[in-house]
Write an enzyme that holds these catalytic residues in place. Sequence first.
Site, short mmCIF file in Angstrom:
data_model
loop_
_atom_site.label_atom_id
_atom_site.label_comp_id
_atom_site.label_asym_id
_atom_site.label_seq_id
_atom_site.Cartn_x
_atom_site.Cartn_y
_atom_site.Cartn_z
N LYS A 61 0.85 -1.21 0.00
CA LYS A 61 0.00 0.00 0.00
C LYS A 61 0.88 1.25 0.00
O LYS A 61 1.05 1.91 1.02
CB LYS A 61 -0.96 -0.04 1.20
CG LYS A 61 -2.14 0.92 1.04
CD LYS A 61 -3.25 0.56 1.99
CE LYS A 61 -4.37 1.58 2.03
NZ LYS A 61 -5.07 1.78 0.77
N LEU A 83 -4.49 -4.84 -4.25
CA LEU A 83 -4.30 -4.63 -2.83
C LEU A 83 -5.14 -5.66 -2.07
O LEU A 83 -6.30 -5.90 -2.44
CB LEU A 83 -4.74 -3.21 -2.43
CG LEU A 83 -4.42 -2.90 -0.97
CD1 LEU A 83 -2.92 -2.66 -0.79
CD2 LEU A 83 -5.19 -1.70 -0.47
N1 PDD Z 1 -8.02 2.56 -0.48
N2 PDD Z 1 -7.65 -1.43 -3.63
C1 PDD Z 1 -7.05 -0.24 -3.68
C2 PDD Z 1 -6.27 0.12 -4.89
C3 PDD Z 1 -7.17 0.67 -2.60
O1 PDD Z 1 -6.56 1.87 -2.65
C4 PDD Z 1 -7.97 0.30 -1.47
C5 PDD Z 1 -8.13 1.20 -0.28
C6 PDD Z 1 -8.59 -0.97 -1.49
C7 PDD Z 1 -9.43 -1.44 -0.33
O2 PDD Z 1 -8.63 -1.78 0.79
P1 PDD Z 1 -9.22 -1.68 2.28
O3 PDD Z 1 -10.48 -2.49 2.29
O4 PDD Z 1 -8.16 -2.28 3.14
O5 PDD Z 1 -9.48 -0.22 2.51
C8 PDD Z 1 -8.39 -1.81 -2.57
C9 PDD Z 1 -8.07 3.47 0.64
C10 PDD Z 1 -9.37 3.46 1.35
C11 PDD Z 1 -7.65 4.86 0.18
O6 PDD Z 1 -6.71 4.92 -0.59
O7 PDD Z 1 -8.23 5.87 0.61
#
Ligand code: PDD
Length: 287
Positions: free
Chosen positions: A151, A207
């Site tokens: 991330k 991710l």
């Molecule tokens: N984004 N895929 C991508 C590319 C993401 O950036 C995110 C999360 C997710 C979902 O992951 P999670 O369920 O752990 O939030 C999948 C966050 C919320 C953001 O960039 O604001």
Amino acid sequence: MPRTVYVNGSYLPEAEATVSIFDRGFLMADGVYEVTSVLGGKLIDFGGHAARLERSLTELDMASPVTMDALLEIHRELVRLNSIDEGLIYLQITRGNPGDRDFAFPDPEKTPSTIVLFTQAKPGLADNPTARKGLKVISIDDIRWGRRDIKTVQLLYPSMGKMMAKKAGVDDAWFVEEGEVTEGTSNNAYIVKGGKIITRDLSSDILHGITRAAVLRFAREAQMEVEERSFTVAEAQGADEAFITSASAFVLPVVEIDGVALGNGVPGPVATRLREIYLDESRKAAV
Ligand code: PDD
């Protein structure tokens, strides 16, 4: 009341919080982040976010400036200091400020990581009207780097994707690679066909969403069938329903892909039910 943020060990008013122009997060996008939601003043899925943060740091050979226990306390203190009932906490750790620009990583003994956290108040986060209306998405080429499981703060292309969606008059974009959907610009992507929930399997292509893990667990507990495999845009357009998950969106239905309405063009029962289950269970487990 000015917002209180956290920078390298101090709680400060946001106007007083600074990071060096030589910080590698600023110069090289050499940093990782997490977004954790807050409901009822408590943290949702904190353990999952902390575990993924550790993994992102390890994969990039970056030192953590805090223990995971300390991180929980910092999150809680920021919620308290900013009186957050519903909202988000943004956390970023970068490889720090080596005092100059150089491609090589600095010696971590001499250059400590930078850590920043701030809150975003979002009253009404759980009662999002989009959950009743659904999202419209377009598909765009996935030209991101090959380690999307980490991330990182390299979010230029996802930002461009959101702008492409905006220009097309829709809400978001789904990335497509070799004919198959990887994920949304900032969320994981799912379709539902004949009651079965289909979402791309875990690899470095996407991710590993913390909300994804929780939602799939709840779906299986509720005897819903889950299949982790790739799907095409054409298959998605022929699905009964679609939805996305993320820490800030929870579960949100998708009602249109590249101009084609799914099912009746309204949020489907599986996405709606999963949103309810996720919110109920997550509130119960919040810390
Ligand atoms: N984004 N895929 C991508 C590319 C993401 O950036 C995110 C999360 C997710 C979902 O992951 P999670 O369920 O752990 O939030 C999948 C966050 C919320 C953001 O960039 O604001």
